[in-house]
Design a protein around this motif. Structure first.
Motif, PDB file in Angstrom:
ATOM      1  N   SER A   1       0.829  -1.205   0.000  1.00 40.66           N
ATOM      2  CA  SER A   1       0.000   0.000   0.000  1.00 40.66           C
ATOM      3  C   SER A   1       0.865   1.257   0.000  1.00 40.66           C
ATOM      4  O   SER A   1       0.577   2.219  -0.714  1.00 40.66           O
ATOM      5  CB  SER A   1      -0.961  -0.003   1.185  1.00 40.66           C
ATOM      6  N   ILE A   2       1.949   1.254   0.768  1.00 37.87           N
ATOM      7  CA  ILE A   2       2.848   2.414   0.784  1.00 37.87           C
ATOM      8  C   ILE A   2       3.566   2.534  -0.556  1.00 37.87           C
ATOM      9  O   ILE A   2       3.708   3.633  -1.102  1.00 37.87           O
ATOM     10  CB  ILE A   2       3.832   2.304   1.968  1.00 37.87           C
ATOM     11  N   LEU A   3       3.991   1.411  -1.114  1.00 35.58           N
ATOM     12  CA  LEU A   3       4.615   1.399  -2.438  1.00 35.58           C
ATOM     13  C   LEU A   3       3.686   2.005  -3.481  1.00 35.58           C
ATOM     14  O   LEU A   3       4.087   2.864  -4.265  1.00 35.58           O
ATOM     15  CB  LEU A   3       4.992  -0.035  -2.825  1.00 35.58           C
ATOM     16  N   GLU A   4       2.442   1.582  -3.497  1.00 41.01           N
ATOM     17  CA  GLU A   4       1.489   2.071  -4.495  1.00 41.01           C
ATOM     18  C   GLU A   4       1.201   3.563  -4.332  1.00 41.01           C
ATOM     19  O   GLU A   4       1.087   4.282  -5.317  1.00 41.01           O
ATOM     20  CB  GLU A   4       0.186   1.267  -4.448  1.00 41.01           C
ATOM     21  N   VAL A   5       1.091   4.027  -3.107  1.00 41.12           N
ATOM     22  CA  VAL A   5       0.863   5.457  -2.868  1.00 41.12           C
ATOM     23  C   VAL A   5       2.042   6.258  -3.408  1.00 41.12           C
ATOM     24  O   VAL A   5       1.875   7.240  -4.132  1.00 41.12           O
ATOM     25  CB  VAL A   5       0.635   5.750  -1.368  1.00 41.12           C
ATOM     26  N   MET A   6       3.249   5.824  -3.069  1.00 42.74           N
ATOM     27  CA  MET A   6       4.439   6.563  -3.487  1.00 42.74           C
ATOM     28  C   MET A   6       4.740   6.380  -4.976  1.00 42.74           C
ATOM     29  O   MET A   6       5.245   7.289  -5.624  1.00 42.74           O
ATOM     30  CB  MET A   6       5.640   6.160  -2.636  1.00 42.74           C
ATOM     31  N   LYS A   7       4.403   5.219  -5.518  1.00 46.55           N
ATOM     32  CA  LYS A   7       4.640   4.950  -6.935  1.00 46.55           C
ATOM     33  C   LYS A   7       3.805   5.890  -7.806  1.00 46.55           C
ATOM     34  O   LYS A   7       4.201   6.248  -8.906  1.00 46.55           O
ATOM     35  CB  LYS A   7       4.280   3.493  -7.252  1.00 46.55           C
TER      36      LYS A   7
ATOM     37  N   CYS B   1      11.381   7.507  -6.612  1.00 48.70           N
ATOM     38  CA  CYS B   1      11.274   7.261  -8.047  1.00 48.70           C
ATOM     39  C   CYS B   1      11.674   5.801  -8.282  1.00 48.70           C
ATOM     40  O   CYS B   1      12.860   5.461  -8.279  1.00 48.70           O
ATOM     41  CB  CYS B   1      12.181   8.205  -8.813  1.00 48.70           C
ATOM     42  N   PHE B   2      10.679   4.970  -8.420  1.00 49.83           N
ATOM     43  CA  PHE B   2      10.901   3.529  -8.515  1.00 49.83           C
ATOM     44  C   PHE B   2      11.227   3.121  -9.944  1.00 49.83           C
ATOM     45  O   PHE B   2      10.671   3.665 -10.890  1.00 49.83           O
ATOM     46  CB  PHE B   2       9.641   2.778  -8.070  1.00 49.83           C
ATOM     47  N   PRO B   3      12.096   2.127 -10.101  1.00 51.72           N
ATOM     48  CA  PRO B   3      12.333   1.596 -11.448  1.00 51.72           C
ATOM     49  C   PRO B   3      11.060   0.904 -11.934  1.00 51.72           C
ATOM     50  O   PRO B   3      10.319   0.336 -11.124  1.00 51.72           O
ATOM     51  CB  PRO B   3      13.473   0.596 -11.254  1.00 51.72           C
ATOM     52  N   PRO B   4      10.803   0.959 -13.221  1.00 50.09           N
ATOM     53  CA  PRO B   4       9.554   0.380 -13.736  1.00 50.09           C
ATOM     54  C   PRO B   4       9.426  -1.123 -13.507  1.00 50.09           C
ATOM     55  O   PRO B   4       8.313  -1.645 -13.446  1.00 50.09           O
ATOM     56  CB  PRO B   4       9.572   0.701 -15.229  1.00 50.09           C
ATOM     57  N   ASP B   5      10.540  -1.819 -13.367  1.00 54.83           N
ATOM     58  CA  ASP B   5      10.483  -3.275 -13.208  1.00 54.83           C
ATOM     59  C   ASP B   5      10.518  -3.722 -11.749  1.00 54.83           C
ATOM     60  O   ASP B   5      10.640  -4.913 -11.466  1.00 54.83           O
ATOM     61  CB  ASP B   5      11.612  -3.935 -13.984  1.00 54.83           C
ATOM     62  N   LEU B   6      10.379  -2.793 -10.795  1.00 51.42           N
ATOM     63  CA  LEU B   6      10.389  -3.154  -9.375  1.00 51.42           C
ATOM     64  C   LEU B   6       9.150  -3.993  -9.043  1.00 51.42           C
ATOM     65  O   LEU B   6       8.019  -3.569  -9.260  1.00 51.42           O
ATOM     66  CB  LEU B   6      10.406  -1.899  -8.503  1.00 51.42           C
ATOM     67  N   SER B   7       9.379  -5.169  -8.505  1.00 48.40           N
ATOM     68  CA  SER B   7       8.265  -6.031  -8.116  1.00 48.40           C
ATOM     69  C   SER B   7       7.928  -5.802  -6.650  1.00 48.40           C
ATOM     70  O   SER B   7       8.724  -5.232  -5.901  1.00 48.40           O
ATOM     71  CB  SER B   7       8.622  -7.503  -8.341  1.00 48.40           C
ATOM     72  N   THR B   8       6.778  -6.262  -6.243  1.00 48.35           N
ATOM     73  CA  THR B   8       6.380  -6.170  -4.843  1.00 48.35           C
ATOM     74  C   THR B   8       7.362  -6.932  -3.965  1.00 48.35           C
ATOM     75  O   THR B   8       7.740  -6.462  -2.891  1.00 48.35           O
ATOM     76  CB  THR B   8       4.953  -6.729  -4.660  1.00 48.35           C
ATOM     77  N   MET B   9       7.816  -8.088  -4.418  1.00 45.42           N
ATOM     78  CA  MET B   9       8.782  -8.866  -3.649  1.00 45.42           C
ATOM     79  C   MET B   9      10.095  -8.117  -3.504  1.00 45.42           C
ATOM     80  O   MET B   9      10.706  -8.130  -2.430  1.00 45.42           O
ATOM     81  CB  MET B   9       9.013 -10.238  -4.295  1.00 45.42           C
TER      82      MET B   9
ATOM     83  N   VAL C   1      12.841  -3.395   2.034  1.00 46.91           N
ATOM     84  CA  VAL C   1      12.404  -2.926   3.354  1.00 46.91           C
ATOM     85  C   VAL C   1      13.013  -3.792   4.450  1.00 46.91           C
ATOM     86  O   VAL C   1      13.548  -3.283   5.445  1.00 46.91           O
ATOM     87  CB  VAL C   1      10.868  -2.894   3.457  1.00 46.91           C
ATOM     88  N   MET C   2      12.975  -5.092   4.281  1.00 43.98           N
ATOM     89  CA  MET C   2      13.512  -5.996   5.293  1.00 43.98           C
ATOM     90  C   MET C   2      15.025  -5.796   5.472  1.00 43.98           C
ATOM     91  O   MET C   2      15.525  -5.808   6.592  1.00 43.98           O
ATOM     92  CB  MET C   2      13.211  -7.450   4.924  1.00 43.98           C
ATOM     93  N   GLN C   3      15.755  -5.595   4.379  1.00 47.18           N
ATOM     94  CA  GLN C   3      17.196  -5.376   4.474  1.00 47.18           C
ATOM     95  C   GLN C   3      17.503  -4.099   5.255  1.00 47.18           C
ATOM     96  O   GLN C   3      18.393  -4.078   6.100  1.00 47.18           O
ATOM     97  CB  GLN C   3      17.826  -5.324   3.081  1.00 47.18           C
ATOM     98  N   TYR C   4      16.767  -3.044   4.966  1.00 50.51           N
ATOM     99  CA  TYR C   4      16.985  -1.786   5.684  1.00 50.51           C
ATOM    100  C   TYR C   4      16.626  -1.919   7.159  1.00 50.51           C
ATOM    101  O   TYR C   4      17.330  -1.385   8.012  1.00 50.51           O
ATOM    102  CB  TYR C   4      16.175  -0.650   5.053  1.00 50.51           C
ATOM    103  N   LEU C   5      15.543  -2.604   7.460  1.00 48.67           N
ATOM    104  CA  LEU C   5      15.167  -2.792   8.857  1.00 48.67           C
ATOM    105  C   LEU C   5      16.242  -3.577   9.604  1.00 48.67           C
ATOM    106  O   LEU C   5      16.576  -3.254  10.745  1.00 48.67           O
ATOM    107  CB  LEU C   5      13.808  -3.476   8.977  1.00 48.67           C
ATOM    108  N   ASP C   6      16.801  -4.590   8.950  1.00 45.64           N
ATOM    109  CA  ASP C   6      17.887  -5.368   9.567  1.00 45.64           C
ATOM    110  C   ASP C   6      19.123  -4.504   9.791  1.00 45.64           C
ATOM    111  O   ASP C   6      19.724  -4.540  10.867  1.00 45.64           O
ATOM    112  CB  ASP C   6      18.274  -6.565   8.683  1.00 45.64           C
TER     113      ASP C   6
END
Length: 119
Positions: free
Chosen positions: A54-60, A71-79, A85-90
């Motif tokens: 939901s946050i991705l879609e709002v910002m996208k 500014c997301f790359p066009p090929d960015l998947s939800t996964m 996000v998980m890497q940054y949180l870690d």
């Protein structure tokens, strides 16, 4: 496409309206990890997917959250977004800016802002 985006947005609003315990970066990390292959948990996986998507879609769609945009790359998947996000949180755990202690939407928006800068 609009209906799909609206579903994610509404799911995110619903999930963000859960009790205060579930509104931090740490709670998001816990929910995402509870939905892993090692510990299957449909509710955790659903919360993780819904909150980040939901946050991705709002910002996208060009909207900012707390003044942060991405500014997301066009090929960015939800996964890919979830893994980011998980890497940054870690990485931020125990650091000066510990995103696990931030509000969920602020932590995710900041992660997207840092990783997918528009500069």
């Amino acid at each position: 496409m609009i209906a799909k985006n609206m579903k994610f947005f509404m799911l995110g609003i619903l999930l963000l309206g859960t009790p205060a315990v579930a509104k931090t970066g740490a709670a998001l990390k816990d929910m995402c990890e509870s939905g892993s292959a090692a510990q299957p948990n449909a509710m955790g996986a659903g919360f993780c997917l819904g909150a980040i998507t939901s946050i991705l879609e709002v910002m996208k769609n060009g909207n900012s959250i707390n003044g942060m945009n991405a500014c997301f790359p066009p090929d960015l998947s939800t996964m890919d977004a979830i893994v980011t996000v998980m890497q940054y949180l870690d990485k931020s755990e125990g650091a000066e800016l510990d995103l696990s202690k931030s509000e969920l939407y602020s932590a995710v928006a900041l992660i997207f802002n840092l990783e997918f800068s528009c500069n």
